[in-house]
Design an enzyme around this catalytic site. Structure first.
Site, mmCIF file in Angstrom:
data_model
loop_
_atom_site.group_PDB
_atom_site.id
_atom_site.type_symbol
_atom_site.label_atom_id
_atom_site.label_comp_id
_atom_site.label_asym_id
_atom_site.label_seq_id
_atom_site.Cartn_x
_atom_site.Cartn_y
_atom_site.Cartn_z
ATOM 1 N N SER A 1 1.974 -12.978 26.089
ATOM 2 C CA SER A 1 1.639 -12.591 24.721
ATOM 3 C C SER A 1 1.800 -11.076 24.539
ATOM 4 C CB SER A 1 0.221 -13.076 24.397
ATOM 5 O OG SER A 1 -0.024 -13.067 23.021
ATOM 6 N N ASP B 1 5.736 -22.027 19.569
ATOM 7 C CA ASP B 1 4.551 -21.254 19.947
ATOM 8 C C ASP B 1 3.844 -20.810 18.672
ATOM 9 O OD1 ASP B 1 2.850 -19.000 20.586
ATOM 10 O OD2 ASP B 1 3.880 -18.834 22.492
ATOM 11 N N HIS C 1 1.023 -21.917 23.539
ATOM 12 C CA HIS C 1 1.111 -20.491 23.827
ATOM 13 C C HIS C 1 0.976 -20.286 25.325
ATOM 14 C CE1 HIS C 1 1.058 -16.300 22.810
ATOM 15 N NE2 HIS C 1 -0.170 -16.097 23.246
#
Length: 502
Positions: free
Chosen positions: A218, A439, A468
């Site tokens: 991320s 995602d 994710h």
């Protein structure tokens, strides 16, 4: 009521939460490998508890607060280590980052073990976790944010109309001022992706390593992209998983969350439709989608036990991160549709953990704001956000009116001290970009953006999956094996590749 609302908000946040030669300030770093300078010892009790049953070692590394001022004050960054037990196979260090910005990473080596990281990776590397500057055990910062206050998540509330944007602007301005008022030691302005990348290089040097490998998820992809760009010859094997698309999060990146939700939601809708007899949310994916809008609008008008449409939208977004959360999400919708506030709140609430404590939530949100607002200048005109909300309410109706809404960055007290890190495509071919096709928060577009910027330094590994986090955190054998081969053997795919659904 306020306490209960804070619990629900904390849970919603918990599931949501996860530069080259043009810089004005030259990075102050060691010239190369040296003898290790780190003294390993026992980790703090909270890290021991979170990492159990895996045992980690912890240490601190001093870094300057301000790299532009060599004589500035120092802070200690806490790092953790899960050491390789195979000296003949050990390659070096694999630094880890869980995302955020604002996520603690000290227990991340243990989390990856619990998720089944391959033994070959554990043999090849010392896994190095850390609390980056401003987080947890590394000179933590605070804006004094309370879980039951008006600012309780890094994504603004859904704005139903222009008036809602204007109302949120007042809150955002207050939060920016509150951060400035709490910044008694001037630390907030030094929380940037560039400085954190410089910290990584200080840690590398302190560990006595000539190079370091890196695995970031991320926002951790932004940090990893910055490190590989600032220190290309000191980067070894870099894996960037669930990419935000650049070395920083900006307004466009925040708005891509809404694109991600639109792309991820059909997986849940299909799942729920196949279980209509259990949950009653719709017999087709289209009906499940209509249920979402109907329920959100009902809660806008008449909240159930303090749960309004905005909290439903935020919770739905966060629980699209993992397929394992689908049953809980479906139950939440079911209980809210039935008006069962007690059951709905029980599902929204989570067992208390250190990560959900008010101080930890304040720390996480404060770091998110500082890094995000310091990395790049955000628009200051409220009208810009009104226009964005109107646009995204139409093109991304599930969540666009939230992610385009105004944030405290519009009123931040500090101007960026240097330009954002520019992605450096002049370096070794050592960046593997790993990206699920669906995602919810870092859509596939982010992987394609970084692939274009890194050019031939990188390859893009796309996975026909949602959620994710793909490597180790997902369950696709192709993604697991391809990424592991790269980390262990250095075998970069010859070209971009797509892993079929597992």
């Amino acid at each position: 009521m306020k306490r209960e609302r804070g619990i629900g908000r904390s849970s919603a946040l918990a599931v949501v939460l996860g530069l080259s030669g043009s810089l004005l300030a030259a990075p102050a770093v060691a010239d190369g490998p040296r003898a290790p300078q780190v003294r390993w010892g026992t980790c703090p009790d909270d890290v021991v508890t979170e990492a159990a049953p895996t045992e980690l070692q912890c240490a601190t590394v001093p870094v300057p607060v301000d790299y532009a001022d060599p004589g500035s004050a120092r802070i200690d960054l806490m790092i953790s280590r899960l050491a390789s037990t195979a000296p003949d196979k050990r390659r070096g260090t694999l630094m880890l980052n869980p995302g955020g910005p604002g996520g603690s990473g000290l227990a991340l080596p243990a989390l990856l073990v619990a998720q089944g990281v391959p033994a070959d990776v554990l043999d090849s590397y010392d896994l190095i976790g850390m609390d980056t500057r401003g987080i947890g055990h590394s000179a933590p910062v605070s804006c004094g944010l309370a879980p039951d206050g008006p600012y309780f998540a890094n994504i603004p509330p859904y704005a139903a109309d222009d008036a809602a944007v204007t109302a949120q602007a007042k809150i955002a301005e207050q939060v920016a001022q509150q951060c400035a008022d709490h910044d008694s030691d001037g630390m907030l302005s030094h929380l940037t992706t560039a400085n954190t990348a410089r910290d990584l290089d200080r840690i590398r040097a302190a560990l006595g390593e000539e190079k370091t490998s890196y695995l970031g998820y991320s926002y951790g992809t932004a940090l990893g992209a910055a490190y590989a760009s600032m220190f290309p010859e000191r980067s070894d094997r870099i894996v960037l998983d669930s990419n935000i698309g650049d070395t920083h999060l900006d307004r466009d990146g925040m708005r891509r969350y809404a694109l991600g939700m639109e792309q991820a939601f059909p997986d849940f809708a299909k799942w729920a439709a196949a279980r209509h007899d259990s949950y009653g949310l719709g017999r087709t994916p289209a009906q499940v989608r209509r249920t979402y809008f109907t329920l959100a609008e009902q809660l806008d008008k008449a909240p159930v036990a303090g749960i309004d449409g905005n909290l439903l939208r935020l919770s739905t977004f966060g629980q699209l991160f993992k397929k394992l959360q689908y049953p809980k999400l479906a139950q939440q919708w079911q209980t809210l549709a039935d008006g069962d506030g007690t059951a709905a709140r029980r599902l929204l609430s989570q067992k208390a953990t250190a990560a959900e404590a008010p101080a930890a939530l304040d720390n996480s949100l404060s770091v998110f704001l500082a890094v995000t607002c310091n990395d790049i200048e955000w628009p200051r005109n409220v009208g810009t956000y009104r226009n964005g909300v109107a646009e995204d309410r139409e093109r991304y109706p599930l969540f666009g009116a939230a992610t385009a809404n105004i944030t405290p960055c519009a009123f931040w007290q500090h101007a960026p001290a240097e330009p954002p890190v520019a992605v450096n495509d002049d370096g070794p071919r050592n960046v593997l970009l790993v990206q699920n096709l669906r995602d919810p928060s870092t859509p596939h577009a982010g992987g394609k953006m970084l692939r274009q910027k890194f050019a031939d330094r990188s390859r893009l590994l796309s996975i026909d999956d949602g959620g994710h986090g793909a490597y180790v955190l997902g369950d696709n054998p192709c993604a697991l094996n391809t990424t592991t081969r790269f980390l262990v053997e250095g075998r970069m795919p010859a070209k971009d590749m797509l892993c079929p659904a597992g």
